[in-house]
Write an enzyme that holds these catalytic residues in place. Structure first.
Site, PDB file in Angstrom:
ATOM      1  N   LYS A 245      73.042  29.745  38.691  1.00 39.80           N
ATOM      2  CA  LYS A 245      72.919  28.646  37.928  1.00 39.80           C
ATOM      3  C   LYS A 245      72.502  28.743  36.473  1.00 39.80           C
ATOM      4  CE  LYS A 245      73.410  24.310  39.520  1.00 39.80           C
ATOM      5  NZ  LYS A 245      74.613  23.648  39.906  1.00 39.80           N
TER       6      LYS A 245
ATOM      7  N   ASP B 197      81.319  24.584  37.715  1.00 39.25           N
ATOM      8  CA  ASP B 197      79.967  24.013  38.005  1.00 39.25           C
ATOM      9  C   ASP B 197      80.054  22.505  37.014  1.00 39.25           C
ATOM     10  OD1 ASP B 197      77.300  23.820  38.479  1.00 39.25           O
ATOM     11  OD2 ASP B 197      76.684  25.044  36.990  1.00 39.25           O
TER      12      ASP B 197
ATOM     13  N   LYS C 291      80.180  22.653  33.395  1.00 41.95           N
ATOM     14  CA  LYS C 291      79.221  23.364  32.549  1.00 41.95           C
ATOM     15  C   LYS C 291      79.689  24.494  31.855  1.00 41.95           C
ATOM     16  CE  LYS C 291      75.515  23.339  35.569  1.00 41.95           C
ATOM     17  NZ  LYS C 291      75.233  22.009  35.922  1.00 41.95           N
TER      18      LYS C 291
ATOM     19  N   LYS D  79      66.669  13.897  40.879  1.00 50.20           N
ATOM     20  CA  LYS D  79      66.348  15.376  39.986  1.00 50.20           C
ATOM     21  C   LYS D  79      65.541  14.795  38.653  1.00 50.20           C
ATOM     22  CE  LYS D  79      69.429  18.203  37.728  1.00 50.20           C
ATOM     23  NZ  LYS D  79      70.380  19.276  38.139  1.00 50.20           N
TER      24      LYS D  79
END
Ligand code: NAD
Length: 517
Positions: A360, A311, A473, A401
């Site tokens: 996520k 990620d 991540k 975003k």
């Protein structure tokens, strides 16, 4: 890029008896100093300095590299492709704010510097990180990949609505000739709302045949473009987690058997990863799902193939891994981290489905664990700050975003500090430079070998490339080793491994020369 092109190569050479430059290699001998701590029964500890001598060998020739993206027609894939073409063709474009030229801002290898040392007057001397070792120039990447959507890259770029129209206009012709290869679609793994774009599929349900198909695609791409190496990166939709089932994906052999039997819990991303492992092609997972089930990690180790994930760490989490590191190391105690996002691109649409959101959520959730665990003055054993992550799909904001974060902290003498952040930016413009860094560093790791005194010959590093953690991540590390999430530690690791490879001691901030008489 213009600046980098005019830099002599190599920009510096190390003058040391421990470093040797041959036509093919940079060879260094390096003392790795560490501290071994032993806990005593009475609660005290013994700390012993240790020294291990490593030899490093880096191939100097920068190869011709192909990057194949899974999900090439997505926002990241099309944005990255247009951006690299803008560099290759030295384009400029206008917006209402003036004339723009291409840059690699947001790429740690291309746009950040490293302190090489000090000059005779004691002033710091910095060099671009890309000059620390021979690395591929991203403008030279040969691009390709797969997508379940058949749109060509010009249409994909238009659909993504990320780049300025005047730039899109200039790359559209070249991009209209780029079409993603058909891909693997197991509808159960991504959101049902993606079905209407799935019109470019490899037929059949035989998972072993799918692996072999992808392997052939990689070989064909390599041959057709006369490449030395290919790196594959997953920037396709977030999949749901694969269920971990004993006898199916727990060991290398069970996983291979599951593929032969076309078991339903083998995800498309795991098929791509297996194809790459068998092909000796590095594979990086830029999405949060558990592509690397334990059996696949074992297989990568067996083949000594490079893998990395999971990620891309682009916005909110990157900030978190910097901010919590700062707070906890400042002796301030975050007690709640509340993160809210909304976005309107196709990633957001896919994540509006519960099982994909869950991937996520998991990926975003562990990012502060190691920082909290490192400070037992602030946190009792197993105590954690409250940590909540919300993601909402709001089509009209597109790729721009919005991330709202609140950090609630305990401070001195019962006080409270609330830090509130509001971050707005195009998601794909944050992710694309990370893709560049991931591929550049992965390629470099295929040319960097090490040896200790006990080893008869040089070896590559471990299959799991934890050096990539800065860009990820939920960084994967080799089994049984600790995960480091703190951003500054991740960057220090990159910098100091590159320094070791050219025989320079680890950077420290003592600045003794400026602090003594
Ligand atoms: P996107 O939806 O625009 O692109 C994904 C592409 O993958 C689509 O074109 C889709 O058709 C394709 N696809 C889906 N399944 C496929 C398959 N099995 N094989 C080949 N292609 C397939 O999304 P994006 O904004 O480009 O993001 C891509 C991924 O990166 C997402 O999973 C996202 O969660 C992850 N990610 C993005 C960011 C960021 O953009 N800042 C950060 C972290 C992670």
């Amino acid at each position: 890029a213009a600046a980098a092109a005019s830099v002599p190569s190599p920009l510096f050479k190390v003058n040391s008896p421990n470093v040797q430059y041959t036509d093919e290699h940079i060879l260094s001998k390096y003392s790795y100093f560490n501290t071994l701590v032993t806990k005593q029964a009475d609660g005290t500890m013994i700390a012993e300095p240790t020294e291990t001598v490593y030899e490093f060998k880096t191939e100097r020739k920068v190869p011709r590299v192909g990057m194949m993206m899974v999900g090439w027609g997505g926002n990241n894939g099309s944005t990255l492709t247009a951006s690299i073409l803008a560099h290759k063709n030295k384009l400029t474009w206008r917006t209402k704010s003036g004339v723009h030229k291409p840059n690699y801002f947001g790429s740690v290898t291309q746009s950040s510097t490293v302190r090489l040392g000090v000059d005779a007057e004691g002033a710091d001397v910095h060099v671009p990180m890309s000059q620390m070792l021979p690395m591929v120039n991203p403008t030279d990447f040969v691009l390709g990949g797969w997508d379940i959507s058949s749109k060509n890259l010009a249409e994909s770029m238009d659909r993504a609505k990320v780049l300025a129209y005047d730039l899109q206009r200039q790359v559209a012709d070249e991009m209209s000739k780029m079409t993603p290869l058909p891909s693997i679609y197991y509808p159960d793994f991504i959101a049902a709302n993606q079905e209407d774009r799935a019109d470019n599929l490899i037929p059949g349900n035989d998972k072993r045949a799918h692996v072999n198909h992808i392997r052939k695609d990689i070989r064909d791409f390599k041959a057709a473009n006369n490449l030395d190496k290919v790196i594959v990166i997953w920037t396709a939709n977030t999949e749901r987690f694969a269920e971990l089932i004993d006898g199916v994906n727990d060991t290398a052999d069970n996983f291979l058997a599951a593929v032969e039997n076309s078991h339903e819990e083998v995800a498309p991303s795991s098929i791509f990863a297996l194809a790459c492992i068998e092909e000796g092609t590095p594979f990086i997972n830029g999405s949060p799902q558990n592509t690397f089930v334990p059996g696949l990690i074992q297989l990568a180790e067996r083949h000594k193939a490079f893998i990395g994930g999971d990620d891309f760490k682009s916005g909110q989490t990157k900030m978190k891994s910097a901010l919590v590191d700062f707070l906890v190391n400042a002796g301030i105690k975050p007690v709640a981290i509340t993160s809210y996002n909304h976005l309107g691109n196709n990633d957001g649409k896919n994540l509006s489905s519960h099982r994909q959101f869950r991937s996520k959520e998991i990926s975003k959730s562990t990012v502060v664990d190691d920082m909290v665990a490192a400070n037992d003055l602030l946190y009792a054993k197993d105590e954690h700050p409250d940590h909540t992550v919300v993601i909402k799909y709001v089509p009209s904001v597109g790729d721009s975003k919005r991330a709202l974060d609140e950090y609630e902290c305990d401070i001195f003498m019962g006080g409270r500090q609330s830090i509130s952040m509001y971050n707005i930016c195009e998601d794909s413009l944050l992710a694309s430079p990370l893709i560049i860094d991931l591929v550049i560093m992965t390629e470099l790791m295929t040319r960097l070998q090490y040896k200790t005194i006990d080893m008869p010959k040089f070896s590559t590093f471990h299959s799991v490339l934890s050096i990539l953690s800065y860009m990820l991540k939920a960084p994967m590390v080799s089994p049984g080793t600790p995960v480091v999430n703190a951003l500054s530690r991740q960057r220090t690791a990159i910098e100091n491994i590159f320094r070791a490879a050219v025989g320079l001691s680890a950077n420290n901030e003592m600045g003794l020369e400026h602090k003594v008489w």
